[in-house]
Design a protein around this motif. Structure first.
Motif, PDB file in Angstrom:
ATOM      1  N   TRP A   5      92.781 -66.598 -58.882  1.00 33.08           N
ATOM      2  CA  TRP A   5      92.050 -66.429 -57.629  1.00 33.08           C
ATOM      3  C   TRP A   5      92.937 -65.612 -56.701  1.00 33.08           C
ATOM      4  CZ3 TRP A   5      87.187 -68.223 -57.079  1.00 33.08           C
ATOM      5  CH2 TRP A   5      86.663 -68.363 -55.805  1.00 33.08           C
ATOM      6  N   VAL A  23      93.097 -73.785 -55.534  1.00 32.99           N
ATOM      7  CA  VAL A  23      93.180 -72.594 -54.704  1.00 32.99           C
ATOM      8  C   VAL A  23      94.126 -72.905 -53.556  1.00 32.99           C
ATOM      9  CG1 VAL A  23      91.909 -70.946 -53.314  1.00 32.99           C
ATOM     10  CG2 VAL A  23      90.844 -71.955 -55.327  1.00 32.99           C
ATOM     11  N   ASN A  30      95.855 -65.127 -50.994  1.00 30.54           N
ATOM     12  CA  ASN A  30      94.813 -65.997 -50.442  1.00 30.54           C
ATOM     13  C   ASN A  30      95.204 -66.493 -49.054  1.00 30.54           C
ATOM     14  OD1 ASN A  30      93.124 -65.975 -52.800  1.00 30.54           O
ATOM     15  ND2 ASN A  30      94.635 -67.298 -53.768  1.00 30.54           N
TER      16      ASN A  30
END
Length: 83
Positions: A5, A23, A30
C-alpha cells in the motif's frame, strides 16, 4: 502475493475498511492528514493550494504532474491529472 500500500491518505480511517491489511501512516508514502479538498460536501475534490497532499505522490519522474512538479495524491495528480 503480498500487497504493498503506497502513497495513500487514510484520513479519519478508524473502521477496518482495509479488510486485514496493515496500513501505517508514515511508511511507503502513506499519510493520515486532512486532505483539504476544495469543497468535499459539494463534490469538489480538487486539492486546495494549502493541502498537505500537494507534491506527496510517488516521486518517480514518470508520475510528475502536468506542470512538471512532483505529483499530488488523488485523482487530479500525475501526468493524466490535468483535467
Amino acid at each position: 502475493g503480498a500487497l504493498t500500500w503506497k502513497y495513500n491518505d487514510h484520513y479519519n480511517q478508524t473502521s477496518g475498511d482495509f479488510s486485514g491489511l496493515t496500513v501505517t501512516a508514515g511508511t511507503n508514502g502513506n499519510l493520515n492528514v486532512n486532505p483539504d479538498f476544495g469543497d468535499a460536501s459539494g463534490g469538489n475534490f480538487v486539492l486546495n493550494s494549502t493541502s498537505p497532499l500537494k507534491n506527496t505522490g510517488d516521486s518517480a519522474a514518470a508520475y510528475n504532474d502536468v506542470d512538471g512538479s512532483r505529483n499530488d495524491m488523488g485523482i487530479y495528480g500525475g501526468p493524466e491529472g490535468g483535467w
